[in-house]
Design an enzyme around this catalytic site. Structure first.
Site, PDB file in Angstrom:
ATOM      1  N   ASP A  61       0.855  -1.189   0.000  1.00  0.00           N
ATOM      2  CA  ASP A  61       0.000   0.000   0.000  1.00  0.00           C
ATOM      3  C   ASP A  61       0.890   1.239   0.000  1.00  0.00           C
ATOM      4  O   ASP A  61       1.899   1.275   0.705  1.00  0.00           O
ATOM      5  CB  ASP A  61      -0.913  -0.001   1.225  1.00  0.00           C
TER       6      ASP A  61
ATOM      7  N   ASP B 186       4.543   2.281  -3.781  1.00  0.00           N
ATOM      8  CA  ASP B 186       3.642   2.259  -4.921  1.00  0.00           C
ATOM      9  C   ASP B 186       3.620   0.825  -5.457  1.00  0.00           C
ATOM     10  O   ASP B 186       4.658   0.262  -5.787  1.00  0.00           O
ATOM     11  CB  ASP B 186       4.165   3.228  -5.981  1.00  0.00           C
ATOM     12  N   ALA B 187       2.437   0.219  -5.532  1.00  0.00           N
ATOM     13  CA  ALA B 187       2.334  -1.183  -5.961  1.00  0.00           C
ATOM     14  C   ALA B 187       2.887  -1.379  -7.366  1.00  0.00           C
ATOM     15  O   ALA B 187       3.494  -2.415  -7.664  1.00  0.00           O
ATOM     16  CB  ALA B 187       0.882  -1.635  -5.893  1.00  0.00           C
TER      17      ALA B 187
ATOM     18  N   ASP C 121      -6.903  -4.468  -4.806  1.00  0.00           N
ATOM     19  CA  ASP C 121      -7.842  -3.919  -3.815  1.00  0.00           C
ATOM     20  C   ASP C 121      -7.544  -2.439  -3.688  1.00  0.00           C
ATOM     21  O   ASP C 121      -7.121  -1.942  -2.654  1.00  0.00           O
ATOM     22  CB  ASP C 121      -7.683  -4.635  -2.473  1.00  0.00           C
TER      23      ASP C 121
END
EC number: 2.5.1.79
Length: 355
Positions: A134, A165-166, A183
């Site tokens: 996240d 940052d994903a 998600d």
């Protein structure tokens, strides 16, 4: 028929046949949360109190104690989940992909700072490692502190929490996963997440980090009879450009005031019947689902005629230059928030702002 109330709670209508209703007249005694869903449509509900408010460098955060839905997490003015019905969203997001996979062991969650997605994943007995990435550390710490239902998940040794940052984490990493879950917050204009719904991201980043037989699943925004064209249909169509097998499905979530959508994608087919899904639920999942079983998923993935036709005819592909966004932004009425503070009904001090 009935009264129309101004934002200050003063009745401006004359009621039925010119007779005012005493229950609607005068100042509202409750604080109300209001979210603008469409240009001419707002959704609001009464609050017991505002438990916590704050802001990180990325997002505004609030935890509300609502009268109809219990504790509710609100980020950037959009309701993320509510205590009473969040199980519908999170069971729908997690379990279809995990049940269709032959033996999911490694998982990457994009977003998920609330912890509820990790909670549902960790119920699967085959799972050995969950990476939750996240971007917002303050949201993660906020949820750890205030969402008691997920504390056990945050303490599970199989869960690794990464603040990043994903997209960057997946692009720079080398590890591949059996399941990758999006998600993420809704794609809001100016928000941090919309680039993680694009074709280039799915094609060059997500797909390259899936193991053989891997499955990608993402929340895909409102999927109602009128609202599905906001982002649901184009997210579905975008994933169709990248994966061989793509399944859209939806469920009504009361606190969202709409039907919500998810899209599951893989290069391996989804072949399980409702009975086979039920068998895997019994074999693989610790505890009992409250919402999802085989028949529920079969129903959820059978969309209405109008939505099916719309999805079949969708041509828009989600890119950074052609992004679509969810409409609206919610708020807690400030005059009512101040009233709660004066009356000692606001619990907890405001979170430190880093803006």
């Amino acid at each position: 028929m009935g009264d129309i109330s101004c934002s200050n709670g003063i009745s401006s209508g004359n009621g039925v046949n010119g007779k005012s209703h005493s229950s609607l007249n005068g100042y509202r005694k409750s604080c109300w949360y209001e979210e603008e869903i469409e240009e001419n449509l707002r959704w609001c509900f009464a609050l017991n109190s505002i438990l916590h408010t704050g802001a990180s460098q990325y997002q505004d955060i609030a935890l509300l104690d609502t009268k109809p839905f219990g504790k509710a997490l609100v980020i950037d003015g959009k309701l993320q989940s509510a205590e009473v019905d969040e199980f519908i969203y999170h069971e729908s997001l997690v379990h279809p992909a995990f049940l269709h996979h032959s033996s999911p062991k490694t998982v990457f969650i994009m977003g998920g700072g609330e912890g509820s997605t990790a909670r549902e994943i960790l119920r699967h007995k085959t799972v050995e490692k969950v990476v939750m990435c996240d971007i917002d550390e303050e949201v993660v710490e906020f949820c750890k502190a205030y969402l008691v239902v997920n504390r056990e998940a945050f303490c599970d040794p199989r869960l690794e929490v990464i603040i990043n940052d994903a997209r960057a984490e997946l692009e720079n990493g080398k590890e591949c996963y059996d399941v990758i879950i999006g998600d993420l917050a809704d794609p809001i204009e100016g928000g941090p997440c919309y680039k993680l719904y694009t074709k280039s991201f799915y094609e060059h980043t997500v797909k390259s980090r899936l193991n053989q037989g891997g499955i990608f699943i993402t929340q895909a925004g409102p999927a109602g009879i009128f609202s599905h064209t906001e982002v649901f249909s184009c997210i579905y169509n975008t994933l169709r450009q990248v994966f061989k097998y793509v399944v859209p499905y939806s469920a009504h979530i009361p606190s969202y005031a709409d039907t919500w959508g998810w899209v599951m994608a893989s290069d391996s087919p989804f072949m399980l019947s409702a009975d086979e899904l039920d068998t895997r639920i019994k074999q693989r999942i610790t505890g009992e689902n409250r919402y999802l079983d085989g028949k529920t998923f079969s129903s959820a993935s059978t969309l209405s005629k109008a939505v099916r036709k719309s999805l079949d005819n969708e041509t828009h592909v989600y890119t950074e230059g052609t992004a679509r966004f969810i409409y609206g932004h919610g708020s807690v009425h400030q005059q009512n928030q101040a009233k709660l503070i004066r009356n000692g009904l606001m619990e907890g001090a405001p979170a430190k702002s880093t803006k």
